[in-house]
Write an enzyme that holds these catalytic residues in place. Structure first.
Site, mmCIF file in Angstrom:
data_model
loop_
_atom_site.group_PDB
_atom_site.id
_atom_site.type_symbol
_atom_site.label_atom_id
_atom_site.label_comp_id
_atom_site.label_asym_id
_atom_site.label_seq_id
_atom_site.Cartn_x
_atom_site.Cartn_y
_atom_site.Cartn_z
ATOM 1 N N HIS A 153 0.842 -1.132 -0.200
ATOM 2 C CA HIS A 153 0.032 0.010 -0.070
ATOM 3 C C HIS A 153 0.857 1.028 0.092
ATOM 4 C CE1 HIS A 153 -4.169 -1.419 0.359
ATOM 5 N NE2 HIS A 153 -3.748 -2.131 1.409
ATOM 6 N N ASP A 160 -7.367 -2.191 -1.498
ATOM 7 C CA ASP A 160 -8.509 -2.910 -0.771
ATOM 8 C C ASP A 160 -9.819 -2.740 -1.564
ATOM 9 O OD1 ASP A 160 -6.572 -3.903 0.840
ATOM 10 O OD2 ASP A 160 -7.004 -2.107 2.177
ATOM 11 N N GLU A 217 -7.229 -12.103 3.857
ATOM 12 C CA GLU A 217 -8.140 -10.643 3.491
ATOM 13 C C GLU A 217 -8.651 -10.903 2.067
ATOM 14 O OE1 GLU A 217 -5.595 -7.378 4.107
ATOM 15 O OE2 GLU A 217 -5.227 -7.822 6.233
ATOM 16 N N HIS A 220 -7.970 -7.619 -0.085
ATOM 17 C CA HIS A 220 -6.537 -6.891 -0.431
ATOM 18 C C HIS A 220 -6.240 -7.500 -1.768
ATOM 19 C CE1 HIS A 220 -2.646 -5.037 0.691
ATOM 20 N NE2 HIS A 220 -2.261 -6.096 -0.007
#
Length: 243
Positions: A153, A160, A217, A220
């Site tokens: 990120h 996301d 996740e 993500h």
């Protein structure tokens, strides 16, 4: 406003008809006149700003995704208190990525739209100083990248996301964004079939355009090769609401 004016004009016409026998001088509005009045009363629709192109931009340049496509949705949680930090850590909601990431996202979104869906962003580029705040709250590399090494990120190569239909309704992915638990794992098959199919659609399409996921996740995605890019720490300029 348009409906209100039409209603008023109908009342006027009806009243004129009722009184027509008592007053031969009453003149009804002509059809063209009515349409002109209604047309002139409609508030102008705000036009979208012309889109930019990627022409001439280096793949590693940071860009604002909204400048290159009108077809994404946004719910940038870290510009609110609706996140696991329970704190607003972005001054305003903006989605920046590297050019190469934005290009891949536009292509992936085009395919989603053919199926009736759009990408909705929860987070995009994240300044490294924010990563330190997250690590302080959740110092677990399974969920938060160590800020010394940096998250993808922080490099402009991760997003996301979820999917929404054209009315903005989110597809059921089984958990909310930033749910830290087994229910959010990609390899958790103990979920209703519709949730598994929604995750599969998201995952397989993103992988088709060069993204890879992480096990814990469902939201993500990292663009392949982005881990080699440099960590960034710049803060974007907040745009005016009128733009």
């Amino acid at each position: 406003m348009k409906k209100y004016l039409v209603f008023c004009l109908i009342l006027i016409i009806t009243s004129c008809k009722r009184n027509n026998s008592a007053s031969a001088d009453v003149s009804l509005p002509e059809k063209d006149s009515i349409e002109s009045i209604v047309k002139d009363s409609v508030l102008p629709v705000k036009e979208k700003k012309p889109l930019k192109t990627f022409t001439g931009l280096a793949d590693t340049t940071f860009v604002r995704v909204a400048d290159f496509s009108h077809d994404f949705e946004y719910d940038l949680r870290y510009a609110t208190e609706n996140n696991f930090l329970k704190s607003k850590v972005y001054d305003c909601a903006e989605c920046y990525t590297r050019v190469k990431t934005a290009k891949a996202l536009v292509k992936a979104n085009a395919e989603f739209m053919e199926k009736g869906y759009k990408i909705k962003f929860f987070d995009c580029y994240r300044p490294n100083f924010v990563q330190f705040k997250m690590w302080k709250i959740v110092p677990n590399p399974q969920y938060v990248a160590n800020p010394v090494k940096g998250s993808i990120h922080n490099k402009g190569g991760a997003v996301d996301i979820t999917l929404v239909d054209f009315e903005g309704n989110e597809l059921d992915m089984g958990t909310d964004f930033d749910f830290f638990g087994k229910r959010a794992y990609h390899d958790n098959m103990d979920l209703p079939e519709n949730i598994l199919q929604n995750r599969k659609l998201l995952k397989e399409t993103m992988e088709k355009y060069g993204f890879w996921s992480i096990r814990t996740e469902w939201w993500h995605y990292n663009l392949s090769g982005s881990s080699k890019d440099k960590i960034a720490n710049f803060k974007w300029v907040c745009r005016q609401e009128s733009e």
